[in-house]
Design a protein around this motif. Sequence first.
Motif, short mmCIF file in Angstrom:
data_model
loop_
_atom_site.label_atom_id
_atom_site.label_comp_id
_atom_site.label_asym_id
_atom_site.label_seq_id
_atom_site.Cartn_x
_atom_site.Cartn_y
_atom_site.Cartn_z
N THR A 159 -12.72 3.43 -5.77
CA THR A 159 -13.46 3.66 -4.46
C THR A 159 -12.57 3.99 -3.23
O THR A 159 -13.12 3.98 -2.12
CB THR A 159 -14.12 1.95 -4.13
N LEU A 160 -11.31 4.23 -3.66
CA LEU A 160 -10.47 4.60 -2.34
C LEU A 160 -10.66 6.01 -2.01
O LEU A 160 -10.81 6.96 -2.77
CB LEU A 160 -9.01 4.59 -2.75
N PRO A 161 -10.96 6.00 -0.58
CA PRO A 161 -11.11 7.53 -0.07
C PRO A 161 -10.22 8.54 0.06
O PRO A 161 -9.72 8.76 1.07
CB PRO A 161 -11.88 6.94 1.17
N ILE A 162 -9.65 8.99 -1.31
CA ILE A 162 -8.57 9.84 -1.27
C ILE A 162 -8.90 11.01 -0.58
O ILE A 162 -7.93 11.53 0.41
CB ILE A 162 -8.35 10.14 -2.75
N ASP A 163 -10.10 11.45 -0.49
CA ASP A 163 -10.36 13.01 0.21
C ASP A 163 -10.71 12.68 1.58
O ASP A 163 -11.16 13.88 2.40
CB ASP A 163 -11.45 13.59 -0.47
N LEU A 164 -10.63 11.64 2.24
CA LEU A 164 -11.08 11.26 3.71
C LEU A 164 -9.88 11.37 4.71
O LEU A 164 -9.99 11.05 5.82
CB LEU A 164 -11.84 10.06 3.84
N GLY A 165 -8.64 11.61 4.12
CA GLY A 165 -7.63 11.52 5.12
C GLY A 165 -6.83 10.61 5.11
O GLY A 165 -7.29 9.34 4.67
N ILE A 166 -5.81 10.53 5.84
CA ILE A 166 -4.55 9.68 6.01
C ILE A 166 -5.15 8.08 6.80
O ILE A 166 -4.89 7.03 6.10
CB ILE A 166 -3.30 9.96 6.73
N THR A 167 -6.11 8.45 7.67
CA THR A 167 -6.59 7.38 8.41
C THR A 167 -7.53 6.59 7.69
O THR A 167 -7.47 5.21 7.51
CB THR A 167 -7.45 7.79 9.76
N GLY A 168 -8.54 7.33 7.08
CA GLY A 168 -9.40 6.48 6.16
C GLY A 168 -8.82 5.74 5.05
O GLY A 168 -9.07 4.66 4.58
N MET A 169 -7.68 6.46 4.37
CA MET A 169 -6.85 5.71 3.39
C MET A 169 -6.16 4.57 3.89
O MET A 169 -6.08 3.50 3.13
CB MET A 169 -5.73 6.84 2.88
N ILE A 170 -5.63 4.52 5.06
CA ILE A 170 -4.76 3.60 5.76
C ILE A 170 -5.99 2.42 5.74
O ILE A 170 -5.70 1.31 5.42
CB ILE A 170 -4.28 3.62 7.01
N PHE A 171 -6.94 2.52 6.45
CA PHE A 171 -7.97 1.53 6.78
C PHE A 171 -8.48 0.92 5.35
O PHE A 171 -8.81 -0.23 5.12
CB PHE A 171 -9.17 1.69 7.41
N ALA A 172 -8.80 1.91 4.24
CA ALA A 172 -9.22 1.51 2.88
C ALA A 172 -8.12 0.50 2.28
O ALA A 172 -8.51 -0.43 1.56
CB ALA A 172 -9.56 2.84 1.93
N LEU A 173 -7.00 0.92 2.33
CA LEU A 173 -6.05 0.07 1.78
C LEU A 173 -5.78 -1.27 2.51
O LEU A 173 -5.56 -2.44 2.03
CB LEU A 173 -4.44 0.79 1.89
N ILE A 174 -6.00 -1.27 3.90
CA ILE A 174 -5.97 -2.53 4.78
C ILE A 174 -7.11 -3.56 3.86
O ILE A 174 -6.82 -4.52 3.69
CB ILE A 174 -6.15 -2.50 5.94
N VAL A 175 -8.06 -2.98 3.79
CA VAL A 175 -9.45 -3.75 3.22
C VAL A 175 -9.14 -4.14 1.80
O VAL A 175 -9.58 -5.24 1.55
CB VAL A 175 -10.62 -3.03 3.46
N LEU A 176 -8.74 -3.17 0.94
CA LEU A 176 -8.23 -3.51 -0.29
C LEU A 176 -7.02 -4.70 -0.18
O LEU A 176 -7.27 -5.49 -1.09
CB LEU A 176 -7.84 -2.29 -1.08
N GLY A 177 -6.25 -4.77 0.56
CA GLY A 177 -5.28 -5.80 0.54
C GLY A 177 -5.62 -7.11 0.89
O GLY A 177 -5.44 -8.07 0.40
N LEU A 178 -6.86 -7.09 1.85
CA LEU A 178 -7.35 -8.33 2.14
C LEU A 178 -8.15 -8.77 1.16
O LEU A 178 -8.31 -10.17 0.82
CB LEU A 178 -8.36 -8.03 3.52
N GLU A 179 -8.69 -8.01 0.29
CA GLU A 179 -9.54 -8.48 -0.90
C GLU A 179 -8.92 -9.01 -1.92
O GLU A 179 -9.23 -10.11 -2.53
CB GLU A 179 -10.34 -7.51 -1.53
N ILE A 180 -7.82 -8.36 -2.37
CA ILE A 180 -6.71 -9.03 -3.27
C ILE A 180 -6.20 -10.37 -2.70
O ILE A 180 -5.96 -11.29 -3.59
CB ILE A 180 -5.51 -7.95 -3.54
N TRP A 181 -5.69 -10.44 -1.40
CA TRP A 181 -5.08 -11.71 -0.82
C TRP A 181 -6.31 -12.87 -0.98
O TRP A 181 -6.05 -13.89 -1.39
CB TRP A 181 -5.08 -11.25 0.80
N GLU A 182 -7.43 -12.38 -0.65
CA GLU A 182 -8.65 -13.59 -0.79
C GLU A 182 -9.11 -13.92 -2.18
O GLU A 182 -9.15 -15.05 -2.47
CB GLU A 182 -9.98 -12.91 -0.07
N SER A 183 -8.82 -12.83 -3.18
CA SER A 183 -8.97 -13.20 -4.46
C SER A 183 -7.74 -14.27 -5.07
O SER A 183 -8.24 -15.15 -5.65
CB SER A 183 -8.75 -12.05 -5.38
#
Length: 198
Positions: free
Chosen positions: A31-55
């Motif tokens: 689900t990581l948006p590899i093809d949407l550019g660096i900005t999209g990837m940064i926000f996706a990683l932030i959301v992923l990090g929050l999901e891991i933290w909450e888990s």
Amino acid sequence: MNKILGKFKSAVYVLAILLTIAYIVYRIGFTLPIDLGITGMIFALIVLGLEIWESLDFFIYYLNILSVDKKSPEIPVINDITLYPDVDVLIATINENEALIKNTIDACKNMEYPDKSKVHIYLCDDGNRENMARLAESAGIGYITRLNNKNAKAGNYNHALKKTSSPLIATFDADMCPTPNFLMTTVPFFIAKEKIGF
């Protein structure tokens, strides 16, 4: 029976861990948006990090719950009803509707206590509304308000505490209806000087 229940809870906990790990692996792999550019990837990683933290937070919380003895302590028996102190019951409100608050007031008035004259209920209105003053008066409870709502609910309670004097205080939000036995299952611990947190 308790052993079976304990094993069931542990199994559910392990299953939840496995499913969450599978979800995180799926999120990283598909689900990581590899093809949407660096900005999209940064926000996706932030959301992923929050999901891991909450888990992790979720699992630590439930591990703590599973690892403690959840047997409720015996309620101290207080035979001398004169030992029961006065209790101030504070209901915090700011903009909730009247019907909701009336339900909470009714539930508070229905709480059992050896001497009901020692239970002082106050509607702490941070909205300074005339209809709330009328509601409190018609319900036969106290009404406390202030001209501003500085520091929100904490400020509301601190303001109310300057106008009340009972040794024990019970606080409820406008949408919280205590059970009839609430005071009778909590106050005896204070009388018996048990080590309690709240």
